[in-house]
Design a protein around this motif. Structure first.
Motif, PDB file in Angstrom:
ATOM      1  N   PRO A  90       0.797  -1.219   0.000  1.00 25.66           N
ATOM      2  CA  PRO A  90       0.000   0.000   0.000  1.00 25.66           C
ATOM      3  C   PRO A  90       0.835   1.276   0.000  1.00 25.66           C
ATOM      4  O   PRO A  90       1.897   1.343   0.622  1.00 25.66           O
ATOM      5  CB  PRO A  90      -0.820  -0.120   1.288  1.00 25.66           C
ATOM      6  N   CYS A  91       0.315   2.282  -0.688  1.00 24.67           N
ATOM      7  CA  CYS A  91       0.942   3.596  -0.703  1.00 24.67           C
ATOM      8  C   CYS A  91       0.733   4.261   0.658  1.00 24.67           C
ATOM      9  O   CYS A  91       0.002   3.752   1.513  1.00 24.67           O
ATOM     10  CB  CYS A  91       0.339   4.452  -1.820  1.00 24.67           C
ATOM     11  N   LEU A  92       1.338   5.410   0.867  1.00 26.72           N
ATOM     12  CA  LEU A  92       1.248   6.110   2.140  1.00 26.72           C
ATOM     13  C   LEU A  92      -0.205   6.383   2.531  1.00 26.72           C
ATOM     14  O   LEU A  92      -0.599   6.151   3.682  1.00 26.72           O
ATOM     15  CB  LEU A  92       2.041   7.423   2.080  1.00 26.72           C
ATOM     16  N   THR A  93      -1.016   6.847   1.599  1.00 26.23           N
ATOM     17  CA  THR A  93      -2.417   7.155   1.896  1.00 26.23           C
ATOM     18  C   THR A  93      -3.158   5.910   2.366  1.00 26.23           C
ATOM     19  O   THR A  93      -3.891   5.944   3.356  1.00 26.23           O
ATOM     20  CB  THR A  93      -3.120   7.760   0.666  1.00 26.23           C
ATOM     21  N   MET A  94      -2.958   4.778   1.686  1.00 24.67           N
ATOM     22  CA  MET A  94      -3.651   3.556   2.082  1.00 24.67           C
ATOM     23  C   MET A  94      -3.080   2.990   3.383  1.00 24.67           C
ATOM     24  O   MET A  94      -3.808   2.390   4.170  1.00 24.67           O
ATOM     25  CB  MET A  94      -3.601   2.512   0.961  1.00 24.67           C
ATOM     26  N   ARG A  95      -1.788   3.213   3.653  1.00 24.08           N
ATOM     27  CA  ARG A  95      -1.226   2.796   4.942  1.00 24.08           C
ATOM     28  C   ARG A  95      -1.891   3.570   6.075  1.00 24.08           C
ATOM     29  O   ARG A  95      -2.197   3.013   7.128  1.00 24.08           O
ATOM     30  CB  ARG A  95       0.293   2.974   4.976  1.00 24.08           C
ATOM     31  N   LYS A  96      -2.134   4.854   5.852  1.00 22.54           N
ATOM     32  CA  LYS A  96      -2.825   5.661   6.861  1.00 22.54           C
ATOM     33  C   LYS A  96      -4.225   5.106   7.112  1.00 22.54           C
ATOM     34  O   LYS A  96      -4.663   5.001   8.259  1.00 22.54           O
ATOM     35  CB  LYS A  96      -2.920   7.121   6.410  1.00 22.54           C
ATOM     36  N   VAL A  97      -4.933   4.741   6.050  1.00 20.55           N
ATOM     37  CA  VAL A  97      -6.280   4.184   6.186  1.00 20.55           C
ATOM     38  C   VAL A  97      -6.221   2.863   6.954  1.00 20.55           C
ATOM     39  O   VAL A  97      -7.023   2.623   7.869  1.00 20.55           O
ATOM     40  CB  VAL A  97      -6.941   3.986   4.800  1.00 20.55           C
ATOM     41  N   LEU A  98      -5.280   1.999   6.603  1.00 22.49           N
ATOM     42  CA  LEU A  98      -5.151   0.701   7.267  1.00 22.49           C
ATOM     43  C   LEU A  98      -4.872   0.856   8.760  1.00 22.49           C
ATOM     44  O   LEU A  98      -5.494   0.198   9.601  1.00 22.49           O
ATOM     45  CB  LEU A  98      -4.062  -0.136   6.604  1.00 22.49           C
ATOM     46  N   VAL A  99      -3.952   1.753   9.117  1.00 23.42           N
ATOM     47  CA  VAL A  99      -3.613   1.960  10.527  1.00 23.42           C
ATOM     48  C   VAL A  99      -4.798   2.583  11.262  1.00 23.42           C
ATOM     49  O   VAL A  99      -5.119   2.190  12.391  1.00 23.42           O
ATOM     50  CB  VAL A  99      -2.333   2.817  10.664  1.00 23.42           C
ATOM     51  N   LEU A 100      -5.474   3.539  10.638  1.00 25.18           N
ATOM     52  CA  LEU A 100      -6.651   4.152  11.259  1.00 25.18           C
ATOM     53  C   LEU A 100      -7.741   3.105  11.513  1.00 25.18           C
ATOM     54  O   LEU A 100      -8.333   3.053  12.583  1.00 25.18           O
ATOM     55  CB  LEU A 100      -7.205   5.274  10.365  1.00 25.18           C
ATOM     56  N   ALA A 101      -7.985   2.261  10.526  1.00 25.77           N
ATOM     57  CA  ALA A 101      -9.080   1.292  10.614  1.00 25.77           C
ATOM     58  C   ALA A 101      -8.745   0.092  11.498  1.00 25.77           C
ATOM     59  O   ALA A 101      -9.570  -0.327  12.315  1.00 25.77           O
ATOM     60  CB  ALA A 101      -9.452   0.809   9.214  1.00 25.77           C
ATOM     61  N   TRP A 102      -7.573  -0.489  11.319  1.00 24.05           N
ATOM     62  CA  TRP A 102      -7.240  -1.749  11.976  1.00 24.05           C
ATOM     63  C   TRP A 102      -6.179  -1.634  13.064  1.00 24.05           C
ATOM     64  O   TRP A 102      -5.851  -2.618  13.714  1.00 24.05           O
ATOM     65  CB  TRP A 102      -6.786  -2.772  10.948  1.00 24.05           C
ATOM     66  N   GLY A 103      -5.604  -0.449  13.243  1.00 21.83           N
ATOM     67  CA  GLY A 103      -4.603  -0.264  14.286  1.00 21.83           C
ATOM     68  C   GLY A 103      -3.185  -0.412  13.775  1.00 21.83           C
ATOM     69  O   GLY A 103      -2.945  -0.835  12.646  1.00 21.83           O
ATOM     70  N   GLU A 104      -2.252  -0.047  14.638  1.00 19.97           N
ATOM     71  CA  GLU A 104      -0.843  -0.017  14.228  1.00 19.97           C
ATOM     72  C   GLU A 104      -0.164  -1.374  14.228  1.00 19.97           C
ATOM     73  O   GLU A 104       0.912  -1.529  13.668  1.00 19.97           O
ATOM     74  CB  GLU A 104      -0.067   0.958  15.131  1.00 19.97           C
ATOM     75  N   ASN A 105      -0.766  -2.389  14.841  1.00 21.88           N
ATOM     76  CA  ASN A 105      -0.155  -3.722  14.901  1.00 21.88           C
ATOM     77  C   ASN A 105      -0.540  -4.521  13.649  1.00 21.88           C
ATOM     78  O   ASN A 105      -1.642  -5.053  13.556  1.00 21.88           O
ATOM     79  CB  ASN A 105      -0.605  -4.456  16.165  1.00 21.88           C
ATOM     80  N   GLY A 106       0.380  -4.609  12.706  1.00 25.04           N
ATOM     81  CA  GLY A 106       0.119  -5.336  11.465  1.00 25.04           C
ATOM     82  C   GLY A 106      -0.208  -6.804  11.669  1.00 25.04           C
ATOM     83  O   GLY A 106      -0.932  -7.401  10.877  1.00 25.04           O
TER      84      GLY A 106
END
Length: 193
Positions: A59-75
């Protein structure tokens, strides 16, 4: 390559080590995360998903922000969660529309997400992600093995075959199909095939 005349999508996959927006020209895909790892400085997050065939989502930076916002910082906590990816032809790079992968829906979020994110230098845009129920996972091998009739078997096998482009998985589905057809018809697998 496992192309058939009925499904030519595998013939347009770019040679790449990752999911490419051009693969989504024919429509969005819903993926279930299997694991997340750290990548390079340019692509720091690598999201592996079921049947990614060595082409993970980076994921690009924008989608990484969405992923962290939605699912949290723990991958690690993202495993088992699903998202729908699509090709957004309006994604710009270097002032040119080049297209890119965006997320439209995500499982495991309590409600739709609306967030203002940087779109271009100094400009923000509203980005929306819809909530989706986690996709029902179909155990294709069990559906094939448990088919009660030849018609049900054909339908189960067809759905299983279309569910993956992984040749090894398709081979296992075919073996299960052959064994079940033999059991239904009373003929040995060689005669049933």
């Amino acid at each position: 390559m496992n192309a058939t005349v009925e499904d030519l999508r595998s013939t347009i996959i770019p040679k790449s080590d990752q999911l490419n927006s051009e693969q989504l020209l024919t429509g969005p895909i819903t993926v279930t995360v299997s694991s997340v790892e750290i990548g390079s400085k340019e692509q720091p997050v690598i999201v592996h998903y079921e049947n990614d065939n060595g082409r993970p989502f980076k994921p690009c930076l924008t989608m990484r922000k969405v992923l962290v916002l939605a699912w949290g910082e723990n991958g690690n906590a993202w495993a088992g969660k699903s998202m729908t990816l699509y090709n957004d032809p309006a994604v710009r790079f270097g002032g040119t529309d080049v297209g890119g992968i965006r997320i439209s829906h995500m499982s495991d979020i309590p409600k739709d997400i609306k967030v203002s994110l940087t779109a271009t230098k100094g400009k923000k845009a509203l980005y929306e992600v819809k909530r989706m129920d986690a996709p029902v996972k179909v155990d294709h091998a069990a559906a094939i093995a448990g088919a009660a009739t030849a018609d049900a078997l054909k339908k189960a096998f067809g759905a299983a075959w279309k569910s993956t482009a992984d040749a090894a998985v398709q081979t296992r589905y075919k073996a299960t199909y052959d064994a079940r057809l033999a059991a239904l018809t009373g003929k040995p697998p060689q005669a049933a095939a």
